[in-house]
Design a protein around this motif. Structure first.
Motif, PDB file in Angstrom:
ATOM      1  N   SER A 220       0.836  -1.200   0.000  1.00 35.22           N
ATOM      2  CA  SER A 220       0.000   0.000   0.000  1.00 35.22           C
ATOM      3  C   SER A 220       0.867   1.246   0.000  1.00 35.22           C
ATOM      4  CB  SER A 220      -0.894  -0.002   1.237  1.00 35.22           C
ATOM      5  OG  SER A 220      -1.601   1.215   1.348  1.00 35.22           O
ATOM      6  N   GLN A 221       0.383   2.299  -0.631  1.00 32.41           N
ATOM      7  CA  GLN A 221       1.075   3.582  -0.602  1.00 32.41           C
ATOM      8  C   GLN A 221       0.658   4.404   0.611  1.00 32.41           C
ATOM      9  OE1 GLN A 221       3.549   4.501  -2.801  1.00 32.41           O
ATOM     10  NE2 GLN A 221       3.304   2.357  -3.365  1.00 32.41           N
ATOM     11  N   MET A 222      -0.480   4.061   1.224  1.00 27.64           N
ATOM     12  CA  MET A 222      -1.042   4.836   2.329  1.00 27.64           C
ATOM     13  C   MET A 222      -0.478   4.373   3.672  1.00 27.64           C
ATOM     14  SD  MET A 222      -5.062   5.400   3.274  1.00 27.64           S
ATOM     15  CE  MET A 222      -5.392   6.148   1.694  1.00 27.64           C
ATOM     16  N   THR A 223      -0.089   5.338   4.507  1.00 25.54           N
ATOM     17  CA  THR A 223       0.389   5.014   5.844  1.00 25.54           C
ATOM     18  C   THR A 223      -0.799   4.921   6.800  1.00 25.54           C
ATOM     19  OG1 THR A 223       0.644   7.310   6.536  1.00 25.54           O
ATOM     20  CG2 THR A 223       2.546   6.267   5.431  1.00 25.54           C
ATOM     21  N   MET A 224      -0.547   4.406   7.987  1.00 30.25           N
ATOM     22  CA  MET A 224      -1.606   4.302   8.986  1.00 30.25           C
ATOM     23  C   MET A 224      -2.123   5.690   9.371  1.00 30.25           C
ATOM     24  SD  MET A 224      -0.088   1.174  11.276  1.00 30.25           S
ATOM     25  CE  MET A 224      -1.489   1.045  12.368  1.00 30.25           C
ATOM     26  N   ALA A 225      -1.226   6.662   9.485  1.00 28.34           N
ATOM     27  CA  ALA A 225      -1.641   8.026   9.819  1.00 28.34           C
ATOM     28  C   ALA A 225      -2.487   8.616   8.693  1.00 28.34           C
ATOM     29  CB  ALA A 225      -0.424   8.901  10.084  1.00 28.34           C
ATOM     30  N   GLU A 226      -2.097   8.396   7.446  1.00 26.50           N
ATOM     31  CA  GLU A 226      -2.869   8.903   6.313  1.00 26.50           C
ATOM     32  C   GLU A 226      -4.255   8.271   6.265  1.00 26.50           C
ATOM     33  OE1 GLU A 226       0.787   9.889   3.226  1.00 26.50           O
ATOM     34  OE2 GLU A 226      -0.108   7.894   3.217  1.00 26.50           O
TER      35      GLU A 226
ATOM     36  N   CYS B 232      -5.985   7.189   8.873  1.00 29.43           N
ATOM     37  CA  CYS B 232      -6.769   7.830   9.945  1.00 29.43           C
ATOM     38  C   CYS B 232      -7.272   9.199   9.502  1.00 29.43           C
ATOM     39  CB  CYS B 232      -5.933   7.961  11.213  1.00 29.43           C
ATOM     40  SG  CYS B 232      -5.627   6.402  12.061  1.00 29.43           S
ATOM     41  N   GLU B 233      -6.410   9.980   8.896  1.00 28.09           N
ATOM     42  CA  GLU B 233      -6.795  11.316   8.439  1.00 28.09           C
ATOM     43  C   GLU B 233      -7.862  11.236   7.346  1.00 28.09           C
ATOM     44  OE1 GLU B 233      -3.013  13.065   7.491  1.00 28.09           O
ATOM     45  OE2 GLU B 233      -2.466  13.164   9.609  1.00 28.09           O
ATOM     46  N   LYS B 234      -7.715  10.310   6.422  1.00 32.82           N
ATOM     47  CA  LYS B 234      -8.696  10.127   5.356  1.00 32.82           C
ATOM     48  C   LYS B 234     -10.061   9.776   5.931  1.00 32.82           C
ATOM     49  CE  LYS B 234      -9.758   6.950   1.609  1.00 32.82           C
ATOM     50  NZ  LYS B 234     -10.166   5.627   1.994  1.00 32.82           N
ATOM     51  N   GLU B 235     -10.077   8.984   6.999  1.00 32.01           N
ATOM     52  CA  GLU B 235     -11.324   8.537   7.619  1.00 32.01           C
ATOM     53  C   GLU B 235     -11.793   9.469   8.742  1.00 32.01           C
ATOM     54  OE1 GLU B 235     -13.158   6.263   6.376  1.00 32.01           O
ATOM     55  OE2 GLU B 235     -11.686   5.654   4.881  1.00 32.01           O
ATOM     56  N   ASN B 236     -11.143  10.626   8.886  1.00 34.84           N
ATOM     57  CA  ASN B 236     -11.504  11.608   9.929  1.00 34.84           C
ATOM     58  C   ASN B 236     -11.448  11.021  11.336  1.00 34.84           C
ATOM     59  OD1 ASN B 236     -11.971  13.813   8.150  1.00 34.84           O
ATOM     60  ND2 ASN B 236     -13.920  12.875   7.599  1.00 34.84           N
ATOM     61  N   LEU B 237     -10.406  10.251  11.593  1.00 31.34           N
ATOM     62  CA  LEU B 237     -10.176   9.667  12.911  1.00 31.34           C
ATOM     63  C   LEU B 237      -8.948  10.319  13.531  1.00 31.34           C
ATOM     64  CD1 LEU B 237     -10.757   5.963  11.890  1.00 31.34           C
ATOM     65  CD2 LEU B 237     -12.186   7.267  13.465  1.00 31.34           C
ATOM     66  N   LEU B 238      -9.078  10.729  14.779  1.00 33.39           N
ATOM     67  CA  LEU B 238      -7.932  11.308  15.476  1.00 33.39           C
ATOM     68  C   LEU B 238      -6.884  10.230  15.715  1.00 33.39           C
ATOM     69  CD1 LEU B 238      -9.489  13.552  18.265  1.00 33.39           C
ATOM     70  CD2 LEU B 238      -8.276  14.286  16.220  1.00 33.39           C
ATOM     71  N   TRP B 239      -5.618  10.613  15.598  1.00 33.49           N
ATOM     72  CA  TRP B 239      -4.543   9.684  15.905  1.00 33.49           C
ATOM     73  C   TRP B 239      -3.426  10.427  16.614  1.00 33.49           C
ATOM     74  CZ3 TRP B 239       0.415  10.272  14.100  1.00 33.49           C
ATOM     75  CH2 TRP B 239       0.589  11.159  13.039  1.00 33.49           C
ATOM     76  N   PHE B 240      -2.710   9.681  17.418  1.00 31.64           N
ATOM     77  CA  PHE B 240      -1.586  10.200  18.190  1.00 31.64           C
ATOM     78  C   PHE B 240      -0.495   9.146  18.211  1.00 31.64           C
ATOM     79  CE2 PHE B 240      -5.496  11.975  19.871  1.00 31.64           C
ATOM     80  CZ  PHE B 240      -5.223  13.318  19.893  1.00 31.64           C
ATOM     81  N   THR B 241       0.667   9.529  18.681  1.00 32.14           N
ATOM     82  CA  THR B 241       1.727   8.569  18.992  1.00 32.14           C
ATOM     83  C   THR B 241       1.794   8.482  20.509  1.00 32.14           C
ATOM     84  OG1 THR B 241       3.463  10.231  19.088  1.00 32.14           O
ATOM     85  CG2 THR B 241       3.032   9.212  16.919  1.00 32.14           C
ATOM     86  N   SER B 242       2.554   7.546  21.022  1.00 32.72           N
ATOM     87  CA  SER B 242       2.686   7.448  22.473  1.00 32.72           C
ATOM     88  C   SER B 242       3.319   8.698  23.063  1.00 32.72           C
ATOM     89  CB  SER B 242       3.492   6.200  22.869  1.00 32.72           C
ATOM     90  OG  SER B 242       4.765   6.251  22.264  1.00 32.72           O
ATOM     91  N   GLU B 243       4.103   9.402  22.259  1.00 33.29           N
ATOM     92  CA  GLU B 243       4.744  10.638  22.728  1.00 33.29           C
ATOM     93  C   GLU B 243       3.772  11.821  22.735  1.00 33.29           C
ATOM     94  OE1 GLU B 243       6.186   8.804  20.160  1.00 33.29           O
ATOM     95  OE2 GLU B 243       7.586   7.765  21.466  1.00 33.29           O
ATOM     96  N   THR B 244       2.822  11.846  21.812  1.00 32.06           N
ATOM     97  CA  THR B 244       1.935  13.022  21.682  1.00 32.06           C
ATOM     98  C   THR B 244       0.602  12.876  22.408  1.00 32.06           C
ATOM     99  OG1 THR B 244       0.964  12.246  19.595  1.00 32.06           O
ATOM    100  CG2 THR B 244       2.946  13.629  19.462  1.00 32.06           C
ATOM    101  N   ILE B 245       0.217  11.673  22.800  1.00 30.91           N
ATOM    102  CA  ILE B 245      -1.108  11.482  23.405  1.00 30.91           C
ATOM    103  C   ILE B 245      -1.213  12.208  24.745  1.00 30.91           C
ATOM    104  CG2 ILE B 245      -0.541   9.277  24.521  1.00 30.91           C
ATOM    105  CD1 ILE B 245      -3.924   9.992  22.954  1.00 30.91           C
ATOM    106  N   CYS B 246      -0.164  12.189  25.540  1.00 32.57           N
ATOM    107  CA  CYS B 246      -0.226  12.852  26.849  1.00 32.57           C
ATOM    108  C   CYS B 246      -0.324  14.362  26.695  1.00 32.57           C
ATOM    109  CB  CYS B 246       0.994  12.490  27.688  1.00 32.57           C
ATOM    110  SG  CYS B 246       1.010  10.746  28.141  1.00 32.57           S
ATOM    111  N   ASP B 247       0.413  14.925  25.756  1.00 37.11           N
ATOM    112  CA  ASP B 247       0.368  16.366  25.519  1.00 37.11           C
ATOM    113  C   ASP B 247      -1.008  16.818  25.051  1.00 37.11           C
ATOM    114  OD1 ASP B 247       3.047  16.495  26.187  1.00 37.11           O
ATOM    115  OD2 ASP B 247       3.715  16.399  24.098  1.00 37.11           O
TER     116      ASP B 247
END
Length: 90
Positions: free
Chosen positions: A64-70, A72-87
């Motif tokens: 696939s050319q699409m990443t997991m983050a892409e 999520c964004e295409k499907e209008n789902l919020l996503w974070f990494t373990s580093e950004t979720i707390c912030d």
């Protein structure tokens, strides 16, 4: 219609009273993207599906050319990494 039971990895509430259903994902198995779209579509306005991605640049599936983050964004789902979720929620 096929009825299924869904249990998220974590559940939390925001100050605005929205219940967050948190999924921690390292990869998507076959059928996961369809499952999460169905879950998203079945939620009422007081609940939201949110992803914590181990590697947001990982491809949705092999070839696939699409990443997991892409995805999520295409499907209008919020996503974070373990580093950004707390912030995001402090």
């Amino acid at each position: 219609i096929i009825h299924r039971k869904y249990t998220p990895d974590f559940v939390g509430d925001t100050k605005a009273g929205i219940q967050l259903l948190v999924e921690c994902k390292g990869y998507f198995r076959v059928g996961d993207t369809q499952k999460y779209k169905s879950i998203r579509d079945s939620l009422d306005h007081s609940r939201e599906l949110v992803f914590v991605l181990h590697n947001p640049n990982k491809r949705v599936r092999k070839g696939s050319q699409m990443t997991m983050a892409e995805w999520c964004e295409k499907e209008n789902l919020l996503w974070f990494t373990s580093e950004t979720i707390c912030d995001a929620f402090n």
